[in-house]
Design a protein around this motif. Sequence first.
Motif, PDB file in Angstrom:
ATOM      1  N   VAL A 187       0.835  -1.192   0.000  1.00  0.00           N
ATOM      2  CA  VAL A 187       0.000   0.000   0.000  1.00  0.00           C
ATOM      3  C   VAL A 187       0.876   1.251   0.000  1.00  0.00           C
ATOM      4  CG1 VAL A 187      -1.956  -1.131   1.110  1.00  0.00           C
ATOM      5  CG2 VAL A 187      -0.166  -0.084   2.525  1.00  0.00           C
ATOM      6  N   GLN A 188       0.279   2.381  -0.450  1.00  0.00           N
ATOM      7  CA  GLN A 188       1.005   3.645  -0.556  1.00  0.00           C
ATOM      8  C   GLN A 188       0.117   4.806  -0.125  1.00  0.00           C
ATOM      9  OE1 GLN A 188       1.708   3.646  -4.782  1.00  0.00           O
ATOM     10  NE2 GLN A 188       3.745   2.723  -4.581  1.00  0.00           N
ATOM     11  N   ARG A 189       0.778   5.950   0.176  1.00  0.00           N
ATOM     12  CA  ARG A 189       0.075   7.200   0.402  1.00  0.00           C
ATOM     13  C   ARG A 189       0.302   8.108  -0.806  1.00  0.00           C
ATOM     14  NH1 ARG A 189      -2.269   8.893   4.648  1.00  0.00           N
ATOM     15  NH2 ARG A 189      -1.875  11.064   4.039  1.00  0.00           N
ATOM     16  N   ASN A 190      -0.586   9.093  -0.957  1.00  0.00           N
ATOM     17  CA  ASN A 190      -0.394  10.075  -2.015  1.00  0.00           C
ATOM     18  C   ASN A 190      -0.507  11.505  -1.506  1.00  0.00           C
ATOM     19  OD1 ASN A 190      -3.143  10.410  -1.652  1.00  0.00           O
ATOM     20  ND2 ASN A 190      -3.716   9.272  -3.493  1.00  0.00           N
ATOM     21  N   SER A 191      -0.324  11.685  -0.175  1.00  0.00           N
ATOM     22  CA  SER A 191      -0.343  13.036   0.393  1.00  0.00           C
ATOM     23  C   SER A 191       0.478  13.062   1.677  1.00  0.00           C
ATOM     24  CB  SER A 191      -1.783  13.485   0.682  1.00  0.00           C
ATOM     25  OG  SER A 191      -2.392  12.612   1.624  1.00  0.00           O
ATOM     26  N   ASN A 192       0.874  14.256   2.120  1.00  0.00           N
ATOM     27  CA  ASN A 192       1.654  14.384   3.343  1.00  0.00           C
ATOM     28  C   ASN A 192       0.869  13.857   4.536  1.00  0.00           C
ATOM     29  OD1 ASN A 192       3.597  15.689   1.817  1.00  0.00           O
ATOM     30  ND2 ASN A 192       2.841  17.741   2.313  1.00  0.00           N
ATOM     31  N   PHE A 193       1.629  13.420   5.562  1.00  0.00           N
ATOM     32  CA  PHE A 193       0.971  12.939   6.787  1.00  0.00           C
ATOM     33  C   PHE A 193       1.813  13.379   7.979  1.00  0.00           C
ATOM     34  CE2 PHE A 193       0.126   9.818  10.135  1.00  0.00           C
ATOM     35  CZ  PHE A 193      -1.256   9.882  10.188  1.00  0.00           C
ATOM     36  N   GLY A 194       1.153  14.041   8.958  1.00  0.00           N
ATOM     37  CA  GLY A 194       1.892  14.544  10.115  1.00  0.00           C
ATOM     38  C   GLY A 194       1.225  14.276  11.449  1.00  0.00           C
ATOM     39  N   PRO A 201      -2.736   5.850   7.904  1.00  0.00           N
ATOM     40  CA  PRO A 201      -3.657   5.323   6.894  1.00  0.00           C
ATOM     41  C   PRO A 201      -3.021   5.421   5.498  1.00  0.00           C
ATOM     42  CG  PRO A 201      -4.303   7.532   7.497  1.00  0.00           C
ATOM     43  CD  PRO A 201      -3.118   7.193   8.357  1.00  0.00           C
ATOM     44  N   PHE A 202      -3.589   4.679   4.565  1.00  0.00           N
ATOM     45  CA  PHE A 202      -3.043   4.652   3.212  1.00  0.00           C
ATOM     46  C   PHE A 202      -4.160   4.904   2.201  1.00  0.00           C
ATOM     47  CE2 PHE A 202      -0.106   2.373   5.876  1.00  0.00           C
ATOM     48  CZ  PHE A 202       1.127   2.823   5.435  1.00  0.00           C
ATOM     49  N   ASP A 203      -3.751   5.319   1.010  1.00  0.00           N
ATOM     50  CA  ASP A 203      -4.708   5.722  -0.017  1.00  0.00           C
ATOM     51  C   ASP A 203      -4.840   4.725  -1.167  1.00  0.00           C
ATOM     52  OD1 ASP A 203      -5.118   8.375   1.193  1.00  0.00           O
ATOM     53  OD2 ASP A 203      -3.048   8.740   0.567  1.00  0.00           O
ATOM     54  N   LEU A 204      -3.788   3.958  -1.417  1.00  0.00           N
ATOM     55  CA  LEU A 204      -3.767   3.110  -2.607  1.00  0.00           C
ATOM     56  C   LEU A 204      -3.225   1.727  -2.266  1.00  0.00           C
ATOM     57  CD1 LEU A 204      -4.057   2.910  -5.733  1.00  0.00           C
ATOM     58  CD2 LEU A 204      -1.674   3.672  -5.886  1.00  0.00           C
ATOM     59  N   ALA A 205      -3.927   0.680  -2.702  1.00  0.00           N
ATOM     60  CA  ALA A 205      -3.469  -0.703  -2.526  1.00  0.00           C
ATOM     61  C   ALA A 205      -3.108  -1.267  -3.890  1.00  0.00           C
ATOM     62  CB  ALA A 205      -4.545  -1.551  -1.859  1.00  0.00           C
ATOM     63  N   LEU A 206      -1.804  -1.472  -4.139  1.00  0.00           N
ATOM     64  CA  LEU A 206      -1.409  -2.091  -5.391  1.00  0.00           C
ATOM     65  C   LEU A 206      -1.779  -3.566  -5.401  1.00  0.00           C
ATOM     66  CD1 LEU A 206       0.273   0.582  -5.354  1.00  0.00           C
ATOM     67  CD2 LEU A 206       1.930  -0.628  -6.787  1.00  0.00           C
ATOM     68  N   VAL A 207      -1.583  -4.247  -4.255  1.00  0.00           N
ATOM     69  CA  VAL A 207      -2.082  -5.611  -4.056  1.00  0.00           C
ATOM     70  C   VAL A 207      -2.546  -5.726  -2.616  1.00  0.00           C
ATOM     71  CG1 VAL A 207      -0.675  -6.739  -5.833  1.00  0.00           C
ATOM     72  CG2 VAL A 207       0.242  -6.468  -3.530  1.00  0.00           C
ATOM     73  N   ASN A 208      -3.551  -6.572  -2.405  1.00  0.00           N
ATOM     74  CA  ASN A 208      -4.043  -6.812  -1.045  1.00  0.00           C
ATOM     75  C   ASN A 208      -4.722  -8.183  -1.022  1.00  0.00           C
ATOM     76  OD1 ASN A 208      -4.673  -6.468   1.633  1.00  0.00           O
ATOM     77  ND2 ASN A 208      -6.384  -5.067   1.285  1.00  0.00           N
ATOM     78  N   GLU A 209      -3.918  -9.225  -1.331  1.00  0.00           N
ATOM     79  CA  GLU A 209      -4.450 -10.581  -1.395  1.00  0.00           C
ATOM     80  C   GLU A 209      -4.821 -11.051   0.012  1.00  0.00           C
ATOM     81  OE1 GLU A 209      -5.856 -13.888  -3.190  1.00  0.00           O
ATOM     82  OE2 GLU A 209      -4.945 -12.186  -4.234  1.00  0.00           O
ATOM     83  N   GLY A 210      -6.042 -11.494   0.164  1.00  0.00           N
ATOM     84  CA  GLY A 210      -6.544 -11.908   1.470  1.00  0.00           C
ATOM     85  C   GLY A 210      -7.259 -10.792   2.203  1.00  0.00           C
ATOM     86  N   ASN A 211      -7.154  -9.538   1.704  1.00  0.00           N
ATOM     87  CA  ASN A 211      -7.837  -8.380   2.302  1.00  0.00           C
ATOM     88  C   ASN A 211      -7.534  -8.231   3.798  1.00  0.00           C
ATOM     89  OD1 ASN A 211      -9.222  -7.588  -0.117  1.00  0.00           O
ATOM     90  ND2 ASN A 211     -10.604  -9.322   0.198  1.00  0.00           N
ATOM     91  N   ALA A 212      -6.304  -8.535   4.161  1.00  0.00           N
ATOM     92  CA  ALA A 212      -5.924  -8.418   5.570  1.00  0.00           C
ATOM     93  C   ALA A 212      -5.489  -7.005   5.942  1.00  0.00           C
ATOM     94  CB  ALA A 212      -4.791  -9.405   5.895  1.00  0.00           C
ATOM     95  N   MET A 213      -5.197  -6.166   4.948  1.00  0.00           N
ATOM     96  CA  MET A 213      -4.759  -4.798   5.204  1.00  0.00           C
ATOM     97  C   MET A 213      -5.928  -3.851   4.975  1.00  0.00           C
ATOM     98  SD  MET A 213      -2.365  -2.805   6.106  1.00  0.00           S
ATOM     99  CE  MET A 213      -2.135  -1.040   6.158  1.00  0.00           C
ATOM    100  N   ASP A 214      -6.251  -3.071   5.998  1.00  0.00           N
ATOM    101  CA  ASP A 214      -7.330  -2.086   5.890  1.00  0.00           C
ATOM    102  C   ASP A 214      -6.722  -0.716   5.603  1.00  0.00           C
ATOM    103  OD1 ASP A 214      -9.180   0.039   7.600  1.00  0.00           O
ATOM    104  OD2 ASP A 214     -10.337  -1.467   6.511  1.00  0.00           O
ATOM    105  N   LEU A 215      -7.013  -0.155   4.425  1.00  0.00           N
ATOM    106  CA  LEU A 215      -6.410   1.123   4.031  1.00  0.00           C
ATOM    107  C   LEU A 215      -6.822   2.262   4.954  1.00  0.00           C
ATOM    108  CD1 LEU A 215      -6.814   1.012   0.135  1.00  0.00           C
ATOM    109  CD2 LEU A 215      -4.724   0.697   1.448  1.00  0.00           C
ATOM    110  N   THR A 216      -8.089   2.330   5.277  1.00  0.00           N
ATOM    111  CA  THR A 216      -8.597   3.467   6.055  1.00  0.00           C
ATOM    112  C   THR A 216      -7.980   3.527   7.438  1.00  0.00           C
ATOM    113  OG1 THR A 216     -10.687   3.342   4.851  1.00  0.00           O
ATOM    114  CG2 THR A 216     -10.675   4.611   6.899  1.00  0.00           C
TER     115      THR A 216
END
Length: 326
Positions: A187-194, A201-216
């Motif tokens: 997963v990746q972010r596309n904006s600053n975080f402080g 939290p993350f904005d983009l999931a390139l892969v998430n097999e098994g859906n074990a990672m929650d982006l929000t």
Amino acid sequence: MAHFSVASLTQVVLLLIFICWTPSSTGAAFSLEEEFLQLKIQMKQVVKSFEAKDEQLKSLENKVEQLKSLESTAIELQAKVTVLEAKVEQQDSLLTSLLREKNECTAEATDSIPISNYPSAVAIPGIPSSCADLREIGHIWSGIFSVMGSAKMESVYCNFTLLTDDAGFQKWIGYVDVKSAPVYFYVQRNSNFGTENIPIPFDLALVNEGNAMDLTSGIFTAPAQGIYFFSFAGVARLYASSYAELTADLYLNGNLIGGILVRDTVGSADPLSPLSFQSTLNLKTGDRVWVQMNSGGTPSFLSDYTSYHHTHFTGFMLEEEIVASL
């Protein structure tokens, strides 16, 4: 074969005319000339007929020669077929002999194993965990098998020509990589975080097999017990001051596992500094893992841009304790 030429036939006709020509026949010269002309015409027809038959005879002779050539070729092919048939018979005989020897060897090997080594097959509870279990459910041929170990699937060699208590009856080979389901994410972010002290939290999931990672929420929840690998990378933006720092830390169920620290004490103009870490964890089903940042009270933050994605978090299951999933 004799062939009549046109010249020979003409000579014969002229001889007949000479014999028939006498002084007494002078009065009938014109009649004889007409007959001669008719005879000449008939002669030409006869000559043409002879020439046509001569051509037919030549054609027949050519066909006879072709038939003789075909007959010779047929004889040669028949000889080759005879040789091939003999070789096929030899191969069949050799194959029959080899099969007989194989059956005899198999029978001897089977006869050499005590009958006590072949108990009647019975059902056992659960998954076989040893060569003894495999023999009990009916296996009689030696080979490599997968059995249930204490936590993972294991590969063993079973020598069923030996008794269960004999040395060498079971030989351990190694572990078998068996997973109930694949688990990996990036997963990746596309904006600053402080924001400090909360899961990133993350904005983009390139892969998430098994859906074990929650982006929000930015939290990974282990779906099965096993060994997992995690890696985090980002870019710290350290604001100009006499002192600035930023940490990125890995947490397991709220407990700090470890992290990375970058610090600037020179006071350069808004320096950027990369930070990254990796970790391998033994997780139980339901364990939660995340990354959070802390700036130590300075205005530092994780720098990111929409098109660059400087902040990365990835993880995957290395090994599963499959026994816990059964």
